[in-house]
Design a protein around this motif. Structure first.
Motif, PDB file in Angstrom:
ATOM      1  N   CYS A  38       0.841  -1.246   0.339  1.00  0.00           N
ATOM      2  CA  CYS A  38       0.099  -0.271  -0.176  1.00  0.00           C
ATOM      3  C   CYS A  38       0.749   1.087  -0.031  1.00  0.00           C
ATOM      4  O   CYS A  38       0.797   2.125  -1.094  1.00  0.00           O
ATOM      5  CB  CYS A  38      -0.899  -0.506   1.057  1.00  0.00           C
ATOM      6  SG  CYS A  38      -0.186  -0.767   2.183  1.00  0.00           S
ATOM      7  N   THR A  39       1.699   1.380   1.149  1.00  0.00           N
ATOM      8  CA  THR A  39       2.128   2.413   0.718  1.00  0.00           C
ATOM      9  C   THR A  39       3.605   2.663  -0.757  1.00  0.00           C
ATOM     10  O   THR A  39       3.735   3.760  -1.104  1.00  0.00           O
ATOM     11  CB  THR A  39       3.428   2.796   1.976  1.00  0.00           C
ATOM     12  OG1 THR A  39       3.052   2.304   3.199  1.00  0.00           O
ATOM     13  CG2 THR A  39       4.842   3.835   2.077  1.00  0.00           C
ATOM     14  N   GLY A  40       4.056   1.524  -0.736  1.00  0.00           N
ATOM     15  CA  GLY A  40       4.410   1.564  -2.026  1.00  0.00           C
ATOM     16  C   GLY A  40       3.962   2.005  -3.320  1.00  0.00           C
ATOM     17  O   GLY A  40       4.364   3.052  -4.026  1.00  0.00           O
ATOM     18  N   SER A  41       2.574   0.922  -3.160  1.00  0.00           N
ATOM     19  CA  SER A  41       1.651   1.766  -4.620  1.00  0.00           C
ATOM     20  C   SER A  41       0.581   3.538  -3.656  1.00  0.00           C
ATOM     21  O   SER A  41       0.240   4.260  -4.736  1.00  0.00           O
ATOM     22  CB  SER A  41       0.267   1.374  -4.430  1.00  0.00           C
ATOM     23  OG  SER A  41       0.683  -0.266  -4.394  1.00  0.00           O
ATOM     24  N   CYS A  42       1.338   4.308  -3.069  1.00  0.00           N
ATOM     25  CA  CYS A  42       0.201   4.863  -2.815  1.00  0.00           C
ATOM     26  C   CYS A  42       0.998   6.424  -3.352  1.00  0.00           C
ATOM     27  O   CYS A  42       2.202   7.267  -3.233  1.00  0.00           O
ATOM     28  CB  CYS A  42       0.379   5.470  -1.204  1.00  0.00           C
ATOM     29  SG  CYS A  42      -1.126   6.804  -0.815  1.00  0.00           S
ATOM     30  N   PRO A  43       0.148   6.941  -4.442  1.00  0.00           N
ATOM     31  CA  PRO A  43       0.791   8.440  -4.926  1.00  0.00           C
ATOM     32  C   PRO A  43       1.396   9.542  -4.141  1.00  0.00           C
ATOM     33  O   PRO A  43       1.816  10.197  -4.795  1.00  0.00           O
ATOM     34  CB  PRO A  43       0.013   8.357  -5.890  1.00  0.00           C
ATOM     35  CG  PRO A  43      -1.813   7.592  -5.604  1.00  0.00           C
ATOM     36  CD  PRO A  43      -1.042   6.821  -4.613  1.00  0.00           C
ATOM     37  N   SER A  44       0.387   9.502  -3.401  1.00  0.00           N
ATOM     38  CA  SER A  44      -0.081  10.841  -2.600  1.00  0.00           C
ATOM     39  C   SER A  44       1.473  10.659  -1.569  1.00  0.00           C
ATOM     40  O   SER A  44       2.207  11.521  -0.793  1.00  0.00           O
ATOM     41  CB  SER A  44      -0.358  10.456  -1.287  1.00  0.00           C
ATOM     42  OG  SER A  44      -1.178  11.477  -0.607  1.00  0.00           O
ATOM     43  N   GLY A  45       1.855   9.558  -0.955  1.00  0.00           N
ATOM     44  CA  GLY A  45       2.971   9.383   0.022  1.00  0.00           C
ATOM     45  C   GLY A  45       4.086   9.408  -1.109  1.00  0.00           C
ATOM     46  O   GLY A  45       5.266   9.584  -0.071  1.00  0.00           O
ATOM     47  N   ARG A  46       4.217   9.110  -1.954  1.00  0.00           N
ATOM     48  CA  ARG A  46       5.973   9.377  -2.552  1.00  0.00           C
ATOM     49  C   ARG A  46       5.869  10.919  -2.839  1.00  0.00           C
ATOM     50  O   ARG A  46       6.666  11.703  -3.128  1.00  0.00           O
ATOM     51  CB  ARG A  46       5.619   9.627  -4.128  1.00  0.00           C
ATOM     52  CG  ARG A  46       5.656   8.130  -4.550  1.00  0.00           C
ATOM     53  CD  ARG A  46       5.720   7.695  -6.183  1.00  0.00           C
ATOM     54  NE  ARG A  46       4.999   6.771  -6.182  1.00  0.00           N
ATOM     55  CZ  ARG A  46       4.144   6.450  -7.330  1.00  0.00           C
ATOM     56  NH1 ARG A  46       4.052   7.082  -7.386  1.00  0.00           N
ATOM     57  NH2 ARG A  46       3.690   4.807  -7.107  1.00  0.00           N
ATOM     58  N   ARG A  47       5.027  12.177  -2.113  1.00  0.00           N
ATOM     59  CA  ARG A  47       4.876  13.562  -2.556  1.00  0.00           C
ATOM     60  C   ARG A  47       4.487  13.639  -0.761  1.00  0.00           C
ATOM     61  O   ARG A  47       5.308  15.030   0.227  1.00  0.00           O
ATOM     62  CB  ARG A  47       4.053  14.324  -2.577  1.00  0.00           C
ATOM     63  CG  ARG A  47       3.911  13.733  -4.357  1.00  0.00           C
ATOM     64  CD  ARG A  47       4.190  14.785  -5.725  1.00  0.00           C
ATOM     65  NE  ARG A  47       3.815  14.188  -6.618  1.00  0.00           N
ATOM     66  CZ  ARG A  47       5.084  13.839  -7.312  1.00  0.00           C
ATOM     67  NH1 ARG A  47       6.274  14.593  -6.080  1.00  0.00           N
ATOM     68  NH2 ARG A  47       5.169  13.601  -8.312  1.00  0.00           N
ATOM     69  N   THR A  48       4.218  12.614  -0.022  1.00  0.00           N
ATOM     70  CA  THR A  48       3.594  13.994   2.050  1.00  0.00           C
ATOM     71  C   THR A  48       4.025  12.203   2.739  1.00  0.00           C
ATOM     72  O   THR A  48       4.613  11.873   1.609  1.00  0.00           O
ATOM     73  CB  THR A  48       2.356  14.096   1.331  1.00  0.00           C
ATOM     74  OG1 THR A  48       1.270  12.578   1.499  1.00  0.00           O
ATOM     75  CG2 THR A  48       1.126  14.585   0.796  1.00  0.00           C
ATOM     76  N   ALA A  49       3.480  12.759   4.040  1.00  0.00           N
ATOM     77  CA  ALA A  49       4.233  11.994   4.776  1.00  0.00           C
ATOM     78  C   ALA A  49       3.519  10.766   4.715  1.00  0.00           C
ATOM     79  O   ALA A  49       3.759   9.811   5.748  1.00  0.00           O
ATOM     80  CB  ALA A  49       4.296  13.043   6.077  1.00  0.00           C
ATOM     81  N   ILE A  50       1.997  10.555   4.242  1.00  0.00           N
ATOM     82  CA  ILE A  50       1.416   9.777   4.494  1.00  0.00           C
ATOM     83  C   ILE A  50       2.291   7.712   4.417  1.00  0.00           C
ATOM     84  O   ILE A  50       2.875   8.305   3.513  1.00  0.00           O
ATOM     85  CB  ILE A  50       0.403   9.438   3.868  1.00  0.00           C
ATOM     86  CG1 ILE A  50      -1.527   8.330   3.790  1.00  0.00           C
ATOM     87  CG2 ILE A  50       0.482   9.541   1.953  1.00  0.00           C
ATOM     88  CD1 ILE A  50      -2.164   8.019   3.070  1.00  0.00           C
ATOM     89  N   ARG A  51       2.441   7.114   5.049  1.00  0.00           N
ATOM     90  CA  ARG A  51       2.794   5.888   5.055  1.00  0.00           C
ATOM     91  C   ARG A  51       1.589   4.823   5.152  1.00  0.00           C
ATOM     92  O   ARG A  51       1.465   4.705   6.745  1.00  0.00           O
ATOM     93  CB  ARG A  51       3.493   6.198   5.653  1.00  0.00           C
ATOM     94  CG  ARG A  51       5.226   6.853   6.090  1.00  0.00           C
ATOM     95  CD  ARG A  51       6.156   6.323   4.370  1.00  0.00           C
ATOM     96  NE  ARG A  51       6.760   6.973   4.271  1.00  0.00           N
ATOM     97  CZ  ARG A  51       6.316   8.373   3.393  1.00  0.00           C
ATOM     98  NH1 ARG A  51       5.671   8.633   2.817  1.00  0.00           N
ATOM     99  NH2 ARG A  51       7.575   9.178   3.639  1.00  0.00           N
ATOM    100  N   THR A  52       0.681   4.276   4.279  1.00  0.00           N
ATOM    101  CA  THR A  52      -0.696   3.845   4.422  1.00  0.00           C
ATOM    102  C   THR A  52       0.355   2.995   5.537  1.00  0.00           C
ATOM    103  O   THR A  52      -1.419   2.290   6.545  1.00  0.00           O
ATOM    104  CB  THR A  52      -0.478   3.316   2.674  1.00  0.00           C
ATOM    105  OG1 THR A  52      -0.528   4.595   3.011  1.00  0.00           O
ATOM    106  CG2 THR A  52      -2.010   3.584   2.806  1.00  0.00           C
ATOM    107  N   ARG A  53       0.926   2.105   5.139  1.00  0.00           N
ATOM    108  CA  ARG A  53       1.132   0.768   5.835  1.00  0.00           C
ATOM    109  C   ARG A  53       1.360   1.102   7.476  1.00  0.00           C
ATOM    110  O   ARG A  53       0.587   0.110   8.653  1.00  0.00           O
ATOM    111  CB  ARG A  53       3.049   0.194   5.601  1.00  0.00           C
ATOM    112  CG  ARG A  53       2.856  -1.720   6.799  1.00  0.00           C
ATOM    113  CD  ARG A  53       3.763  -1.534   5.798  1.00  0.00           C
ATOM    114  NE  ARG A  53       5.359  -0.859   6.359  1.00  0.00           N
ATOM    115  CZ  ARG A  53       5.741  -0.505   7.284  1.00  0.00           C
ATOM    116  NH1 ARG A  53       5.571  -1.312   8.284  1.00  0.00           N
ATOM    117  NH2 ARG A  53       6.533   0.195   7.493  1.00  0.00           N
ATOM    118  N   GLN A  54       2.422   1.836   7.748  1.00  0.00           N
ATOM    119  CA  GLN A  54       1.681   2.325   9.261  1.00  0.00           C
ATOM    120  C   GLN A  54       0.802   3.170   9.699  1.00  0.00           C
ATOM    121  O   GLN A  54       0.072   2.648  11.231  1.00  0.00           O
ATOM    122  CB  GLN A  54       2.765   3.414   9.642  1.00  0.00           C
ATOM    123  CG  GLN A  54       4.521   3.144   9.323  1.00  0.00           C
ATOM    124  CD  GLN A  54       5.125   4.062   9.542  1.00  0.00           C
ATOM    125  OE1 GLN A  54       4.718   5.793   9.454  1.00  0.00           O
ATOM    126  NE2 GLN A  54       6.441   4.020  10.288  1.00  0.00           N
TER     127      GLN A  54
END
Ligand SMILES: Cc1cc2nc3c(=O)[nH]c(=O)nc-3n(C[C@H](O)[C@H](O)[C@H](O)COP(=O)(O)OP(=O)(O)OC[C@H]3O[C@@H](n4cnc5c(N)ncnc54)[C@H](O)[C@@H]3O)c2cc1C
Ligand code: SF4
Ligand code: SF4
Ligand code: SF4
Ligand code: SF4
Lengths: 190, 670
Positions: A38-54
């Protein structure tokens, strides 16, 4: 001697996870094996602090910070993680549920509060910016260029319906949840 | 065996009910049952049931002491029927029947109520509900046992021969073990050569022995063993019969070359103008239309790939094939065999990753799967053991392995289970590549490394510290192809909690194993079951892991579930032993649950004859009645339900017995 803070001990409860899994479809979230897809796939996480897995980890362990941190608000609900999760967890739906919980517990960002106020005032999260009587603007022109009516057949054409929306907000206690102030629609017209 | 003149049987009456004295034994099964049920109340309830003379409880009735208690009550003449309320009869029905038999009672005067699986396990948190359900189960079995009749088991002879389906490393090992004990073995393999997947591997973890070097001597042993009859390029078409006496129809596919005449000289290959894809090399290299799969193939005779052959006639010319072995119009032919036992060792298919679009297999040239890498590493493979990027034919500077592709994935089309070999083969392949190219970068993207076998953890450890393979924890999210055909990998390093992007030259998808696409056909043909994952189902996952639920049929290797070569070979030996035990004994007892025609009631309408799926019913012309062969009957009950004259009864499941169960359990509700 200086005191050592026991900062490795944190409170793990089921408080948040139990709330989430009241929705039967989200029960599977407990099976998250922290693979990171999920984190690896997250387009938002590439620019922001969101870490879906966490977020998922904190949700499973019911750590309060999952509700108070702003990460859950950084998701763009693109559903990529939802589609790719190998444990078939509806990840995006879990995040939406977490936002509901956060709001219920008083964690809401001022900008989001403002959006709800706009919704209460106009019936639109993103209003057209004009009413029946006012000037046209670029959006209404764009609509016309596509062969649509200048003003959409929503509360913009039926301002009286905003009152019904406000009523719904009152009946569901949404107004109290996000602390809305109702300007009546007639007041607005004055 | 109770094969008797149909004239002499008449529909026997149930025994006089007043003579029936039932001993009812309720087992605690430790706390499995005792911890949920109110046992004293169960005993009081048991005593109220009709014909129950005594009702007792004990912690484990399957123990010696438990059995002794039942034995004593029988010997003392207190009871003449037994009901044990305990676990599933699958495990202990034979145990308790032995107690009856060795104390002078007919073993079929016994019934077992399953109040563990069916009551206390499923209602662990609802004690009252469990109590109610347990009582109903007991009520039903007591009703049944009141009506049971004495039966005699049937003895059948077991032919001393085995059919083995699939000649991978599993089938070959079973074959050798049985043949060495003197049993005749028919080893059926659908490819032109035996060997299975192991023949395609380069080296084997964790010892890094060369796969061919350990496999080919076995293949030769198999071919030289006088007790093993290899039937390559053949498939099983039909299986009839029963334990000890299976009748098997085999289809021998046409080789278009007379296998007896072909001397395996290979002269034909050079003469063949057709070059097509080599399926043994997963279509990565070429071969001719006339071929043997690989140089050490067994049998060594050639085959024509008729789909690609243009029938130019070159190979058939007497100057090329001196023995005149080529037959372009050869047809498939069939034969039948009679065997006592069967072993299924049909192995696996590799999971196809094409639909995992985010990995681009089939779209990006430099994304390959595990078996393709295996062929690339092999000195007999398409690149003679020097792996290259398919896009440019150059050795990759950086290679990434992606674990759990298609395994541990609950989404539709993939498998929740762990394939158990891909972690280890990825480590093996990465190490092999590092041995050839120490300067290369090798990454393994994984969730957990499953290095569970003997010597495996040590192998894993050495791969990072002696070979410098980099382990990246995180299941990769997606792959993009760069304009130069290198690949951009995106994922999360979950230890750093950091989204990462890495460029590599080659990606190997560590694809897992899955049941053969035709596993369901094979299962249906043999009358065996599959588990939900598609692999063949064992009779008991722990205690009978190699027996199917159909007597006389065993399984071995990946056909039963994912496993590596050491486990496959162990299973193969176990399955051979299971088959050998039956054949060494020479005869087995089977439960007499066959159907019986009462000739005085049979009107001779013959409607049952064609309905029987096992062809067990014939028409007795002299008496003008139907006759059921007790050994061929599987006890399915189809004919019983169909007979308009109600002339057929099934042993141990008679109408009278079933109706009594239903009446009693419904009565119990009011
Ligand atoms: C890429 C890869 C690398 C591996 N590396 C290693 C390793 O290094 N070490 C290790 O221990 N294990 C390794 N394994 C696992 C190993 O390949 C298996 O454990 C082993 O091959 C299983 O053997 P088998 O006989 O059960 O099945 P198979 O090898 O699949 O053999 C089954 C045979 O049955 C035949 N067959 C199938 N259906 C029928 C039918 N209906 N009628 C007639 N014949 C039929 C097939 O043609 C085949 O010859 C690896 C697996 C893969 C995928
Ligand atoms: S993809 Fe699914 S299983 Fe993997 S870490 Fe995210 S939520 Fe958990
Ligand atoms: S749905 Fe939200 S968390 Fe999931 S990938 Fe999209 S933006 Fe990220
Ligand atoms: S063996 Fe390793 S790669 Fe294969 S499914 Fe299991 S954990 Fe995944
Ligand atoms: S019970 Fe089934 S198998 Fe037996 S004779 Fe009847 S139809 Fe055939």
């Amino acid at each position: 001697m200086e005191k050592i803070t026991p900062n490795i001990i944190f409170n793990i409860s089921n408080d948040i996870s139990d709330e989430i899994i009241k929705d039967e479809a989200l029960r599977i979230m407990k099976a998250c094996f922290q693979c990171g897809t999920c984190t690896g796939s997250c387009p938002s996480g590439r620019r922001t602090a969101i870490r879906t897995r966490q977020i998922m980890r904190k949700a499973v362990l019911s750590l309060d910070e999952v509700l108070s941190d702003e990460d859950i608000w950084l998701c763009s609900t693109c559903y990529t993680c939802y589609e790719r999760c190998p444990r078939n967890i509806p990840v995006t739906d879990v995040i939406i549920k977490l936002r509901n919980l956060a709001t219920q517990r008083g964690f809401i960002k001022p900008a989001h509060q403002k959006v709800t106020q706009v919704l209460a005032d106009t019936g639109h999260g993103v209003p057209l910016g004009i009413t029946k009587n006012s000037e046209e603007n670029q959006w209404s022109k764009a609509r016309e260029s596509y062969g649509l009516s200048k003003i959409p057949p929503t509360t913009h054409s039926h301002p009286e319906a905003v009152l019904e929306i406000q009523k719904l907000m009152q009946l569901t206690n949404f107004d109290k949840l996000v602390k809305l102030e109702f300007k009546s629609i007639n007041e607005g017209k004055k | 065996m109770t094969e008797s003149n149909p004239k002499t049987i008449s529909k026997s009456k149930s025994p006089k009910e007043e003579d029936v004295r039932i001993g009812l034994y309720i087992c605690n099964c430790g706390i499995n049952i005792g911890g949920v049920l109110e046992m004293d109340d169960m005993i009081e309830f048991g005593k109220t049931l009709p014909n129950v003379t005594l009702c007792k409880k004990y912690k484990f009735y399957c123990s010696d002491n438990g059995q002794a208690e039942i034995a004593k009550d029988i010997k003392d003449g207190l009871i003449n029927r037994v009901v044990v309320a305990a676990c599933s009869p699958r495990m202990h029905e034979p145990t308790f029947r032995r107690v009856l038999k060795s104390n002078g009672l007919n073993p079929f005067y016994f019934a077992q109520a399953n109040i563990r699986e069916h009551a206390t396990w499923v209602n662990m948190y609802d004690h009252e509900g469990a109590q109610r359900i347990a009582k109903d189960h007991i009520r039903m079995q007591v009703a049944k046992v009141r009506k049971l009749k004495a039966l005699e088991t049937i003895k059948v002879k077991v032919k001393p021969s085995t059919l083995i389906i699939g000649a991978g490393i599993a089938g070959m090992n079973s074959a050798l073990d049985l043949a060495d004990q003197g049993f005749k073995v028919y080893l059926i393999e659908r490819e032109p050569t035996i060997g299975g997947h192991m023949a395609q591997l380069d080296k084997t973890f964790p010892t890094m022995d060369c796969s061919s070097c350990i496999l080919t001597p076995k293949m030769v042993d198999v071919s030289r063993n006088p007790n093993i009859h290899i039937m390559a390029y053949s498939e099983v078409e039909k299986v009839d019969g029963y334990i000890g006496n299976f009748e098997v129809k085999i289809k021998h596919k046409a080789h278009y070359i007379d296998q007896l005449k072909c001397t395996a000289c290979g002269a034909c290959v050079d003469s063949c103008p057709v070059i097509c894809a080599n399926d043994f090399d997963l279509n990565m290299g070429p071969r001719k239309a006339i071929y043997i799969p690989f140089p050490q193939a067994v049998p060594g005779q050639y085959t024509i790939d008729i789909d690609h052959c243009i029938k130019c006639g070159n190979c058939a010319s007497p100057s090329i094939c001196e023995p005149g072995a080529i037959i372009y119009d050869e047809e498939d032919h069939y034969s039948t065999l009679k065997v006592g036992t069967i072993i299924v060792s049909t192995g696996f298919d590799q999971i196809d990753p094409t639909n995992l679009k985010n990995y681009g297999y089939g779209k990006y040239e430099n994304v390959i799967n595990g078996l393709e890498m295996e062929r690339n590493l092999s000195s007999t493979g398409p690149n003679l053991g020097k792996p290259v990027c398919p896009s440019n034919g150059k050795p990759p500077h950086s290679v990434a392995w992606l674990q759990c592709v298609g395994s541990r994935d609950n989404r539709e089309g993939y498998h929740p289970y762990c394939s158990r070999v891909c972690c280890m083969y990825a480590i093996k392949q990465a190490r092999q590549y590092k041995e050839k190219h120490p300067e290369a970068e090798c990454y393994i993207f994984y969730m957990d490394i499953r290095a569970f076998g003997k010597g495996y953890e040590e192998f894993y450890e050495s791969s990072s510290h002696d070979f410098g393979i980099k382990y990246m924890r995180g299941r990769l999210a997606e792959i993009y192809e760069n304009p130069d055909k290198t690949l951009l990998l995106r994922g999360e390093d979950t230890f750093l909690s950091q989204p990462i992007a890495i460029n590599v030259d080659l990606v190997v998808l560590s694809t897992g194993v899955e049941a053969r696409t035709d596993a369901t056909n094979v299962a249906t043909m043999l009358g065996i079951q599959q588990t939900s994952d598609g692999f063949f189902m064992e009779a008991h996952p722990k205690l009978r892991p190699l027996d199917s639920l159909t007597a006389g049929i065993f399984m071995a290797g990946v056909a039963q579930g994912p496993k590596d070569i050491p486990d496959t070979v162990s299973q193969a030996k176990g399955a051979a032993s299971g088959a050998a035990i039956l054949m060494a004994k020479g005869e087995v007892e089977v439960d007499p649950y066959y159907a019986v025609v009462y000739p005085n009631l049979c009107s001779g309408c013959r409607s049952c004859i064609n309905l029987c799926p096992y062809s067990a019913i014939t028409f007795d012309e002299s008496h003008k009645v139907a006759y059921i062969n007790p050994i061929m009957c599987h006890g399915c009950g189809t004919c019983v339900a169909s007979c308009p004259s109600n002339a057929i009864e099934q042993n141990h499941f008679s109408g009278d017995q079933l109706m009594t169960i239903i009446t009693d359990v419904l009565g119990g509700l009011y």
